[in-house]
Design a protein around this motif. Structure first.
Motif, PDB file in Angstrom:
ATOM      1  N   LEU A   1      36.230  45.829 -24.573  1.00  0.00           N
ATOM      2  CA  LEU A   1      36.995  46.878 -23.891  1.00  0.00           C
ATOM      3  C   LEU A   1      36.091  47.990 -23.349  1.00  0.00           C
ATOM      4  O   LEU A   1      36.384  48.575 -22.303  1.00  0.00           O
ATOM      5  CB  LEU A   1      38.052  47.452 -24.823  1.00  0.00           C
ATOM      6  N   SER A   2      34.984  48.241 -24.047  1.00  0.00           N
ATOM      7  CA  SER A   2      34.029  49.229 -23.531  1.00  0.00           C
ATOM      8  C   SER A   2      33.430  48.714 -22.221  1.00  0.00           C
ATOM      9  O   SER A   2      33.267  49.479 -21.258  1.00  0.00           O
ATOM     10  CB  SER A   2      32.906  49.468 -24.553  1.00  0.00           C
TER      11      SER A   2
ATOM     12  N   VAL B   1      34.848  46.556 -20.170  1.00  0.00           N
ATOM     13  CA  VAL B   1      35.924  46.602 -19.161  1.00  0.00           C
ATOM     14  C   VAL B   1      36.012  47.994 -18.559  1.00  0.00           C
ATOM     15  O   VAL B   1      36.064  48.172 -17.335  1.00  0.00           O
ATOM     16  CB  VAL B   1      37.273  46.185 -19.794  1.00  0.00           C
ATOM     17  N   SER B   2      35.978  48.997 -19.437  1.00  0.00           N
ATOM     18  CA  SER B   2      36.098  50.378 -18.983  1.00  0.00           C
ATOM     19  C   SER B   2      34.953  50.726 -18.019  1.00  0.00           C
ATOM     20  O   SER B   2      35.171  51.331 -16.960  1.00  0.00           O
ATOM     21  CB  SER B   2      36.092  51.295 -20.218  1.00  0.00           C
TER      22      SER B   2
ATOM     23  N   ARG C   1      35.174  56.947 -24.116  1.00  0.00           N
ATOM     24  CA  ARG C   1      35.423  55.513 -23.907  1.00  0.00           C
ATOM     25  C   ARG C   1      35.992  54.868 -25.174  1.00  0.00           C
ATOM     26  O   ARG C   1      36.812  53.965 -25.115  1.00  0.00           O
ATOM     27  CB  ARG C   1      34.100  54.841 -23.523  1.00  0.00           C
TER      28      ARG C   1
ATOM     29  N   ILE D   1      40.345  52.931 -27.358  1.00  0.00           N
ATOM     30  CA  ILE D   1      40.251  51.678 -28.125  1.00  0.00           C
ATOM     31  C   ILE D   1      40.660  51.932 -29.577  1.00  0.00           C
ATOM     32  O   ILE D   1      41.348  51.123 -30.198  1.00  0.00           O
ATOM     33  CB  ILE D   1      38.818  51.091 -28.035  1.00  0.00           C
TER      34      ILE D   1
END
Lengths: 74, 495
Positions: free
Chosen positions: A35-36, A38-39, B310, B314
């Protein structure tokens, strides 16, 4: 491609991103790292990544990530 | 029909024998018939639920593939709506009564066998069709088998259509080596269930039921509960995977030596794996990649900088996922706190991941050293056991009292159970049997952790040795297994 390797090295410094093509299969990238990435990719390349894109085939190597970015930009 | 019953063994043997005797093109139909007979044996009313989920999800898959955008939320609402109504109506009514002093009567609701496993499998299929990861099944009977395959019904593992469907419908030759491998796995599952779980539960129930009158046994109780829970759930899954293996079907693994986990995140990668991967693929990623989470991410990056900004979304998504895991564990606040405890630890670990790396460098810690590995395993083991107080206790209050008394009034012993009520007439015998079982499982786990395929090694040995191993395992069930409770069900069958 260099930008993608730079992003990978910044998020997860331990991987060999030039050659490794089992980043997901070998557990080098976990869901947090995915996800990091993707961001970062969304910001860097102005693309939108959806849950349908989160499959091992798209994240197993820097080359696969590059292909996904190209496809989503196209 | 409990897995631990003569009826189930006969049922499975007849199913497997017939499977290889009938024409191969009807093998999947044979499995479908047996799966529905199994469901019917639980009670005709249970059939309604499986038929409902099957019909709605089958039609939903076709509609989604035809481009009907409304079908995804509608089918998800129908599948999860039924699960939520059955599992949580009384919890909500109880809380309303408690908060407002009302007296709304609770409903008498039937909890169908493994309803949540079916629901997860059905909704996973629908989303896979939606995301074009698989094509919708055209044959309703084939789809019915995917949802009702009898070994999986009670406690999973939660199957994925892309890996399971072709296997269920394939035509198979009889293969004695496969039958033998399946048999070892089944007997191993029974060993875990009957020797460890059903012996440990005697002490666990006594300690948790009498925490007020006999305080201080918490640590003993929670360690035995961990053994019981693992042996019960993973033993049940061994039986399921073994039966499927006999039928030539490879199911996903649900456990990979969870007690060797080096972090809570790693623990959830090794414990109830198919639930974890389901949550990751169908909840964690969609929540994390949703538009509102994207907006939150942008805001947090502006406010807290790149790294923390960031990581924050999550972390939030992790907490949401584990909140759902907690709610899934049961309609009670202590289960919700159990989920949040895990979610918060994982969230904070993710948030501090970069700091951990820096601290390790500064403190000159070799992350690959044996000592650091042992420290990580021990730390995770303690954190997991603390979480299990919330999981096993009847309330959050009880969990906190027991946690406190575990330290302030620590004691061990066996005086919480009545010796005459045990199978051996001794208060020590079931404990010794459970600990012996744990030792065997520990040795097995160390070998598995070193990638040793024990069954493959065994199959290469002479027949006499293989028979001896099976005989010893079976004898242990008879000699040191807890007979009276062994007729009972599995913990996760109630989910």
């Amino acid at each position: 491609m260099d930008e993608i390797i730079q992003i990978l090295e910044e998020i997860q410094p331990d991987g060999d991103y030039e050659t490794c093509d089992t980043l997901i299969d070998d557990g080098i990238l976990d869901s947090f790292a995915i996800l990091s990435i993707v961001s970062e990719l969304e910001d860097e390349f102005d693309i939108r990544i959806t849950p349908a894109d989160i499959i091992p085939e798209n994240f197993n190597s820097a080359a696969a990530l590059y292909e996904m970015v190209q496809r989503l930009q196209g | 029909m409990s897995f631990v019953s003569i009826e189930f063994m006969v049922f499975t043997a007849v199913c497997a024998a017939g499977y290889y005797m009938i024409p191969k093109k009807y093998q999947w139909v044979w499995l479908l018939v047996f799966s529905y007979v199994y469901y019917l044996a639980a009670g005709p009313s249970y059939l309604f639920f499986i038929l409902f989920a099957t019909t709605v999800t089958y039609l939903g898959g076709l509609w989604v593939e035809a481009g009907a955008r409304w079908a995804v939320p509608a089918v998800l609402l129908a599948d999860f709506g039924m699960l939520a109504f059955i599992k949580y109506t009384n919890f909500i009514l109880g809380n309303i009564n408690g908060l407002f002093g009302t007296n709304i009567r609770e409903l008498k609701l039937l909890l169908p066998l493994g309803i949540s496993f079916d629901t997860f499998q059905a909704t996973g299929y629908l989303l896979d069709v939606h995301w074009k990861r698989c094509k919708a099944e055209r044959n309703p009977f084939r789809f019915a088998l995917f949802l009702a395959f009898f070994p999986q019904i009670m406690q999973g593992p939660i199957g994925r259509y892309s890996r399971l469907a072709d296997q269920l419908y394939a035509e198979r030759e009889f293969d004695i080596a496969r039958i033998e491998r399946g048999l070892y796995r089944i007997v191993w599952g029974f060993f875990k269930k009957i020797v460890i779980a059903d012996n440990a539960v005697l002490y666990v129930d006594a300690i948790f039921d009498n925490y007020n009158t006999m305080p201080g046994y918490g640590i003993m109780g929670i360690l035995l509960y961990g053994a019981q829970l693992y042996a019960d759930f993973s033993g049940g899954i061994d039986i399921v995977i073994g039966i499927a293996e006999m039928l030539g079907i490879t199911l996903d693994e649900n456990f990979t030596q969870p007690f060797f986990a080096t972090s809570i995140t790693d623990f959830w990668h090794r414990w109830h794996i198919t639930l974890g991967t389901w949550m990751k693929d169908y909840l964690f990623y969609p929540v994390s990649l949703s538009r509102w989470m994207g907006k939150f991410g942008k805001w947090s990056r502006t406010r807290f900088g790149k790294n923390i900004g960031r990581a924050l979304p999550i972390c939030l998504a992790n907490i949401i996922v584990f909140l759902v895991v907690g709610i899934w564990h049961g309609p009670a606040w202590h289960n919700i706190f159990y989920g949040l405890y895990n979610g918060v630890i994982i969230g904070i670990s993710g948030l501090l991941a970069k700091n951990y790396r820096d601290w390790k460098k500064k403190l000159n810690i070799n992350k690959d050293s044996r000592l650091f590995y042992c420290f990580q395993v021990a730390r995770t083991f303690i954190l997991v056991n603390i979480s299990w107080y919330l999981d096993r206790a009847g309330s959050t209050h009880q969990a906190l009292i027991m946690l406190r008394d575990s330290i302030t009034k620590f004691r061990i012993g066996v005086d919480m159970i009545d010796a005459s009520s045990t199978w051996a007439g001794s208060a020590y015998a079931p404990l010794i049997a459970a600990l012996f079982g744990c030792l065997v499982v520990l040795i097995h786990s160390i070998l598995r952790e070193r990638k040793v395929d024990i069954r493959a090694l065994l199959i290469e040995k002479p027949v006499i040795l293989r028979c001896l191993v099976l005989f010893l395992l079976l004898m242990s069930l008879v000699v040191i297994g807890n007979k009276p409770l062994s007729q009972g069900g599995f913990i996760y069958a109630n989910f």
